[in-house]
Scaffold this motif. Sequence first.
Motif, PDB file in Angstrom:
ATOM      1  N   VAL A   1       0.923  -1.442   0.027  1.00  0.00           N
ATOM      2  CA  VAL A   1       0.013   0.075  -0.093  1.00  0.00           C
ATOM      3  C   VAL A   1       0.864   1.296   0.085  1.00  0.00           C
ATOM      4  O   VAL A   1       0.726   2.322  -0.941  1.00  0.00           O
ATOM      5  N   ASP A   2       2.089   1.127   0.800  1.00  0.00           N
ATOM      6  CA  ASP A   2       2.827   2.450   0.906  1.00  0.00           C
ATOM      7  C   ASP A   2       3.409   2.682  -0.358  1.00  0.00           C
ATOM      8  O   ASP A   2       3.549   3.965  -0.870  1.00  0.00           O
ATOM      9  N   ILE A   3       3.901   1.462  -1.051  1.00  0.00           N
ATOM     10  CA  ILE A   3       4.479   1.785  -2.518  1.00  0.00           C
ATOM     11  C   ILE A   3       3.562   2.186  -3.629  1.00  0.00           C
ATOM     12  O   ILE A   3       3.803   3.158  -4.339  1.00  0.00           O
ATOM     13  N   VAL A   4       2.401   1.789  -3.422  1.00  0.00           N
ATOM     14  CA  VAL A   4       1.297   2.357  -4.420  1.00  0.00           C
ATOM     15  C   VAL A   4       1.118   3.716  -4.312  1.00  0.00           C
ATOM     16  O   VAL A   4       0.733   4.623  -5.063  1.00  0.00           O
ATOM     17  N   CYS A   5       0.974   4.274  -2.867  1.00  0.00           N
ATOM     18  CA  CYS A   5       0.610   5.700  -2.724  1.00  0.00           C
ATOM     19  C   CYS A   5       1.938   6.417  -2.979  1.00  0.00           C
ATOM     20  O   CYS A   5       1.636   7.642  -3.689  1.00  0.00           O
ATOM     21  N   CYS A   6       2.998   5.887  -2.821  1.00  0.00           N
ATOM     22  CA  CYS A   6       4.352   6.711  -3.296  1.00  0.00           C
ATOM     23  C   CYS A   6       4.281   6.913  -4.795  1.00  0.00           C
ATOM     24  O   CYS A   6       4.540   8.124  -5.256  1.00  0.00           O
ATOM     25  N   CYS A   7       3.936   5.888  -5.533  1.00  0.00           N
ATOM     26  CA  CYS A   7       3.872   5.998  -6.984  1.00  0.00           C
ATOM     27  C   CYS A   7       2.729   6.817  -7.440  1.00  0.00           C
ATOM     28  O   CYS A   7       2.978   7.788  -8.367  1.00  0.00           O
ATOM     29  N   ALA A   8       1.644   6.918  -6.885  1.00  0.00           N
ATOM     30  CA  ALA A   8       0.487   7.714  -7.027  1.00  0.00           C
ATOM     31  C   ALA A   8       0.724   9.232  -7.086  1.00  0.00           C
ATOM     32  O   ALA A   8       0.101   9.888  -7.799  1.00  0.00           O
ATOM     33  N   ILE A   9       1.338   9.610  -6.045  1.00  0.00           N
ATOM     34  CA  ILE A   9       1.573  11.227  -5.668  1.00  0.00           C
ATOM     35  C   ILE A   9       2.296  11.418  -6.791  1.00  0.00           C
ATOM     36  O   ILE A   9       2.615  12.954  -6.915  1.00  0.00           O
ATOM     37  N   ILE A  10       3.388  10.635  -7.594  1.00  0.00           N
ATOM     38  CA  ILE A  10       4.265  11.088  -8.426  1.00  0.00           C
ATOM     39  C   ILE A  10       3.708  11.639  -9.784  1.00  0.00           C
ATOM     40  O   ILE A  10       4.076  12.684 -10.406  1.00  0.00           O
ATOM     41  N   PHE A  11       2.575  11.053  -9.970  1.00  0.00           N
ATOM     42  CA  PHE A  11       1.718  11.228 -11.085  1.00  0.00           C
ATOM     43  C   PHE A  11       1.196  12.760 -11.512  1.00  0.00           C
ATOM     44  O   PHE A  11       1.564  13.457 -12.457  1.00  0.00           O
ATOM     45  N   PRO A  12       0.760  13.303 -10.403  1.00  0.00           N
ATOM     46  CA  PRO A  12       0.172  14.839 -10.511  1.00  0.00           C
ATOM     47  C   PRO A  12       1.468  15.650 -10.618  1.00  0.00           C
ATOM     48  O   PRO A  12       1.260  16.682 -11.651  1.00  0.00           O
ATOM     49  N   ILE A  13       2.593  15.420 -10.385  1.00  0.00           N
ATOM     50  CA  ILE A  13       3.838  16.208 -10.596  1.00  0.00           C
ATOM     51  C   ILE A  13       4.230  16.360 -12.088  1.00  0.00           C
ATOM     52  O   ILE A  13       4.352  17.373 -12.647  1.00  0.00           O
TER      53      ILE A  13
ATOM     54  N   ALA B   1      14.184  18.321   6.872  1.00  0.00           N
ATOM     55  CA  ALA B   1      14.680  18.954   5.487  1.00  0.00           C
ATOM     56  C   ALA B   1      13.608  18.969   4.417  1.00  0.00           C
ATOM     57  O   ALA B   1      13.707  19.768   3.737  1.00  0.00           O
ATOM     58  N   PHE B   2      13.206  17.871   4.255  1.00  0.00           N
ATOM     59  CA  PHE B   2      11.976  18.072   3.263  1.00  0.00           C
ATOM     60  C   PHE B   2      10.913  18.957   3.477  1.00  0.00           C
ATOM     61  O   PHE B   2      10.570  19.740   2.572  1.00  0.00           O
TER      62      PHE B   2
ATOM     63  N   ILE C   1      12.271  16.059  -8.085  1.00  0.00           N
ATOM     64  CA  ILE C   1      13.426  15.323  -7.443  1.00  0.00           C
ATOM     65  C   ILE C   1      13.438  15.127  -6.171  1.00  0.00           C
ATOM     66  O   ILE C   1      14.064  14.293  -5.527  1.00  0.00           O
ATOM     67  N   VAL C   2      13.026  16.416  -5.126  1.00  0.00           N
ATOM     68  CA  VAL C   2      12.903  16.513  -3.843  1.00  0.00           C
ATOM     69  C   VAL C   2      12.168  15.336  -3.361  1.00  0.00           C
ATOM     70  O   VAL C   2      12.443  14.535  -2.452  1.00  0.00           O
ATOM     71  N   VAL C   3      10.781  15.135  -3.934  1.00  0.00           N
ATOM     72  CA  VAL C   3      10.005  14.355  -3.645  1.00  0.00           C
ATOM     73  C   VAL C   3      10.589  12.598  -3.766  1.00  0.00           C
ATOM     74  O   VAL C   3      10.302  11.729  -2.972  1.00  0.00           O
ATOM     75  N   ILE C   4      11.055  12.475  -4.984  1.00  0.00           N
ATOM     76  CA  ILE C   4      11.694  11.051  -5.178  1.00  0.00           C
ATOM     77  C   ILE C   4      12.701  10.967  -4.315  1.00  0.00           C
ATOM     78  O   ILE C   4      12.931   9.773  -3.881  1.00  0.00           O
ATOM     79  N   GLY C   5      13.507  11.955  -3.813  1.00  0.00           N
ATOM     80  CA  GLY C   5      14.770  11.552  -2.977  1.00  0.00           C
ATOM     81  C   GLY C   5      14.171  11.336  -1.581  1.00  0.00           C
ATOM     82  O   GLY C   5      14.678  10.557  -0.802  1.00  0.00           O
ATOM     83  N   TYR C   6      13.287  12.140  -1.081  1.00  0.00           N
ATOM     84  CA  TYR C   6      12.628  12.006   0.329  1.00  0.00           C
ATOM     85  C   TYR C   6      12.036  10.439   0.256  1.00  0.00           C
ATOM     86  O   TYR C   6      12.088   9.776   1.298  1.00  0.00           O
TER      87      TYR C   6
END
Length: 230
Positions: A109-121, A191-192, A153-158
């Motif tokens: 579930v956590d991985i799915v959420c992380c992938c989902a929030i990348i799409f809007p960016i 930092a994020f 880049i910041v979101v991916i790194g975080y």
Amino acid sequence: MALLVVMKALNLLFAAEDKHYVKVTGTAHGWDVLFYIFQSMRVVLLFTVIVLIGTGWSFLKPFLQDREKKVLMIVIPLQVLANVASVVIGETGPFIKDWVTWNQVFLIVDIVCCCAIIFPIVWSIRSLRETSKTDGKAARNLAKLTLFRQFYIVVIGYLYFTRIVVFALRTIAAYKYQWVADSAEEIVSLAFYVVMFYMFRPVERNEYFVLDDEEEEAAALALQDEEFEL
């Protein structure tokens, strides 16, 4: 954003109180209920803020499109489910029957959420690229494209650090050094938050967008570069 900071502060406060209660009394379940409540609210708010910023809400446009609303409707329930799994993992141990299953649920579930929030960016970056070809405001679009690319880049790194590096630290470190992983996660989270809030802080636009023709031409050339392709 302000509410997110408040939830994060309360989450840390009650986490500290919970650990102190266990240390003093030798028993659990002192402040852990409040800790889990504010932890859940903090995580849901964090993903919501990232999605809203990623869609460009209030920064690029004052509304959300249907596909962006669907992302929010997917991410928020999934985060609630992930937090339920996190509570079960935190309050039990490997000795219970379904502990491994709950671990897998939380991870998926956590991985799915992380992938989902990348799409809007990514959608916002592509939309800005398309807009830059027609509206004649190259410099302004270049500034926004640069900002969203940095945010991407910041979101991916975080996400990479808190989901993979921190997990690896907790796995390889001895129990007495578990605080290293926790400290690393909190420092990176701080930092994020600082970087994200600074990037999208309210600013005066007048002076920033007073541009001459040379700057506009240079921005137009920069937008033709493939650097912003995702």
